[in-house]
Scaffold this motif. Structure first.
Motif, short mmCIF file in Angstrom:
data_model
loop_
_atom_site.label_atom_id
_atom_site.label_comp_id
_atom_site.label_asym_id
_atom_site.label_seq_id
_atom_site.Cartn_x
_atom_site.Cartn_y
_atom_site.Cartn_z
N GLY A 33 -70.01 -20.79 60.41
CA GLY A 33 -70.61 -21.44 59.11
C GLY A 33 -69.71 -21.93 58.01
O GLY A 33 -70.08 -22.97 57.44
N LEU A 61 -69.13 -25.40 56.13
CA LEU A 61 -69.29 -25.83 54.71
C LEU A 61 -68.08 -26.29 54.10
O LEU A 61 -67.93 -26.62 53.12
N SER A 102 -73.93 -26.84 57.83
CA SER A 102 -74.07 -25.30 57.49
C SER A 102 -75.13 -24.65 57.53
O SER A 102 -75.17 -23.44 57.90
#
Length: 328
Positions: free
Chosen positions: A251, A255, A50
């Motif tokens: 991203g 995550l 991330s």
């Protein structure tokens, strides 16, 4: 005129090529180097991945600043932040999809990775269509603004349904129209299995991984109905809208493995997100009919940051207090 210098959809062709090259390199490094072999992604690895995507997004924003100026860069960062925050609900739904279809943690990254490729295409189609509409009919922005205000108000009063995936009409339709194997078969999306009535003959079956992939893609389209108008309410520049959208989604999928088990701790964030949607939707009308001009990008970013930070802080404070009460 040099072809690479031709402006296409808000930016020179060479800038689009740079953006696509960065995305391809990130995905190739992700799947081809970091995850060449299937393995369960832990919290530490998820946070590192991330951080890589976050750094790439923030760095790209600085490049936008250098190429287009501070106003466009602030619009990029505002869109990036809003998309990332709105997608937290997406994490909760993806978690429900994986648990409903019994997708082993070992193969969840593979589903999300290939899901990203679909997102890049579907978001491009939606944003391209939205850009064409806004360019031809400015009043479409007022419709986007109204959608955001209504969505924000609805978020305040509509609670999550934990059975929304199990009772999904799409899942029922897929099961009726596809031959689905009862269990996964490694990391394959399709598999050939023996015919139940004709020995020696094999039929092509979809595995639960393919169902999960299709459900994830459909879920992203539903969420994009909110998030894409939100970024168009900030800027109608298709280059800023698309790049901020894609970097945020890249991203957030990384995550997922760190947040899937704790996303419920952020359940009060939805009230902040509702306020953000109402603010972003309202500022179109305020800018045109009250202030006689666009609301500054710096103000939009500042309000968005304050609202989201307040929602995160309040969620963590309440969840910590609730945990103490349960322990007592």
């Amino acid at each position: 005129m040099d072809f690479l210098s031709v402006v296409w959809l808000g930016a020179p062709v060479w800038m689009w090529l740079v953006f696509l090259a960065v995305v391809v390199l990130l995905l190739a490094f992700d799947l081809g180097v970091l995850h060449r072999d299937d393995h369960v992604i832990g919290v530490a690895e998820s946070l590192k991945l991330s951080a890589l995507y976050l750094t790439a997004g923030l760095t790209f924003g600085l490049w936008v600043w250098h190429g287009f100026g501070s106003e466009k860069a602030l619009q990029f960062y505002t869109g990036f932040l809003i998309e990332k925050s709105l997608s937290l609900d997406n994490i909760f739904v993806i978690s429900l999809i994986f648990s409903t279809l019994a997708i082993p943690p070992l193969y969840q990254h593979r589903v999300l990775f290939w899901g990203i490729l679909g997102v890049i295409v579907t978001r491009g189609i939606m944003i391209g269509a939205g850009s064409a509409l806004v360019a031809s009919y400015y009043w479409v922005l007022y419709i986007f603004g109204a959608i955001l205000v209504v969505t924000g108000i609805k978020m305040l009063f509509v609670s999550e349904n934990p059975n929304q995936v199990r009772d999904s009409a799409l899942l029922a339709w897929l099961r009726r129209h596809l031959r689905v194997s009862p269990t996964t078969h490694g990391h394959d999306f399709l598999v050939r299995l023996p015919h139940p009535n004709q020995p020696g003959r094999k039929l092509l079956y979809a595995t639960p991984l393919l169902l999960a992939l299709l459900m994830v893609e459909f879920t992203d389209v539903i969420f994009a109905v909110d998030s894409v108008p939100a970024i168009f309410a900030i800027t109608s520049d298709p280059f800023i809208v698309y790049t901020s959208n894609i970097f945020a989604v890249l991203g957030l999928r990384a995550l997922y493995f760190a947040l899937a088990d704790v996303v419920q701790r952020f359940r009060y964030l939805k009230y902040s997100l509702a306020a953000v949607l109402v603010f972003i939707g309202s500022k179109i009308f305020l800018g045109d009919f009250v202030f006689g001009g666009k609301v500054p990008a710096s103000l939009s970013l500042a309000v968005t940051v304050v609202l989201i930070a307040a929602g995160i802080a309040y969620s963590l404070w309440r969840s910590r207090g609730e945990a103490k009460e349960e322990a007592a």
